[in-house]
Design an enzyme around this catalytic site. Structure first.
Site, mmCIF file in Angstrom:
data_model
loop_
_atom_site.group_PDB
_atom_site.id
_atom_site.type_symbol
_atom_site.label_atom_id
_atom_site.label_comp_id
_atom_site.label_asym_id
_atom_site.label_seq_id
_atom_site.Cartn_x
_atom_site.Cartn_y
_atom_site.Cartn_z
ATOM 1 N N ARG A 172 0.835 -1.315 -0.153
ATOM 2 C CA ARG A 172 0.114 0.093 -0.092
ATOM 3 C C ARG A 172 0.778 1.238 0.185
ATOM 4 N NH1 ARG A 172 -2.352 -3.478 -1.105
ATOM 5 N NH2 ARG A 172 -4.198 -4.555 -0.395
ATOM 6 N N SER A 221 -11.513 0.249 2.109
ATOM 7 C CA SER A 221 -10.676 -0.425 3.542
ATOM 8 C C SER A 221 -10.321 1.175 4.108
ATOM 9 C CB SER A 221 -9.525 -1.078 3.312
ATOM 10 O OG SER A 221 -10.059 -2.363 2.644
ATOM 11 N N GLU A 291 -5.352 3.846 5.676
ATOM 12 C CA GLU A 291 -5.091 3.465 4.415
ATOM 13 C C GLU A 291 -5.970 4.660 3.456
ATOM 14 O OE1 GLU A 291 -6.522 0.204 1.222
ATOM 15 O OE2 GLU A 291 -5.149 -0.422 2.604
#
Length: 299
Positions: A172, A221, A291
């Protein structure tokens, strides 16, 4: 405050004081001072050249993975929704994809062409540009595993081609060589069984719909999974599934999703993010990292 004015030529769009609640999947957020949608890369290049060096720029795809605060964003939003969205099959089992193309559509087009390896993109709720910028992943695969080159643009409007070797890519996270943004990429896929790949895309979409609150406003998310664990598990273990603050709620369906129940403000969502982080840290000692990108000014 100026009313929303529209300037169009070649489908170029420039709006002033544009509400970001219209353009983010959480459906919250104050106004952006300027909201620009380019007609193509040349148009984007000209526009970037015209901006002052100090101008804050926010790149926007489908508006997932983003929280814009209630006071809005005092710079320029460059929106790629509906533009720079070409998906082209090129020799060598490759796809050339514009940064504005929806990830799920890339998965479907690849499957239709009998190319395997992109099915996981069906589980990513944003554009290819966003997927490249954060090495988005789903169902055990990640974007940069498939990237063979990218096309970028910088503040001066200069377009370049780069290879994955020029980037530091992690979970990520993608570190670019300079201040540049993605406008396109090429993905390496493999030839395969069209029907099997189509079924795989459908299966992954069904799984996403079964496990995630797809019909409700969320940003995807909220937190990154910590090494060797799942954010959703930690949030649930801390007793927070279904917890509400104002109009924001930890999803009953998947604890790593925060949903707007209909009346949430950006500050409700941000306060809930903070509450989840503090509670999980007290409960398990794990500091959850977001995130989701949080930008703009408080109200």
């Amino acid at each position: 405050m100026r009313s929303s004015a529209e300037v169009t030529q070649h489908h170029t769009m420039l709006l002033f004081d544009e509400s970001m609640a219209k353009h983010t999947t959480w459906r919250v957020g104050g106004p952006a001072r300027y909201y620009f949608q380019p007609a193509d890369v040349a148009d984007l290049s000209d526009f970037l050249k015209s901006l002052p060096d100090t101008e804050q720029i926010l790149w926007l795809g489908l508006g997932s993975n983003l929280l814009v605060r209630d006071g809005g964003f005092g710079g320029t939003v460059i929106a790629l929704r509906g533009c720079l969205n070409e998906i082209e099959i090129i020799p060598g089992n490759r796809l050339r994809v514009g940064a504005g193309a929806a990830s799920a559509l890339v998965a479907r087009q690849a499957a239709r062409a009998g190319l395997c390896g992109a099915a996981f993109l069906a589980g990513i709720p944003g554009t290819m540009g966003g997927a490249l910028a954060m090495n988005a992943g789903a169902f055990g695969s990640e974007t940069w595993q498939r990237v063979i080159n990218v096309q970028t643009i910088d503040r001066r409007g200069v377009v370049q081609r780069r290879t994955p070797l020029e980037y530091k890519v992690a979970y990520r996270e993608v570190q670019a060589p300079g201040e540049e943004w993605f406008v396109a990429c090429e993905l390496q896929l493999e030839p395969g069984d069209v029907e099997a790949e189509r079924e795989e895309v459908q299966r992954l979409l069904k799984r996403r719909n079964a496990t995630q609150p797809v019909g409700q406003p969320s940003a995807g998310s909220t937190f990154r999974n910590p090494p060797g664990d799942y954010a959703a598990r930690l949030i649930e273990a801390a007793g927070l599934k279904g917890f509400r603050l104002g109009g924001a709620q930890v999803s009953e369906k998947h604890a790593n999703f925060i949903i707007n129940t209909g009346s949430a403000s950006a500050s409700d969502i941000e306060a809930l993010i903070l509450h989840v982080q503090q509670t999980v840290e007290q409960h398990s000692g794990t500091a959850l990292q977001t995130e989701v990108h949080i930008v703009g000014e408080p109200a």
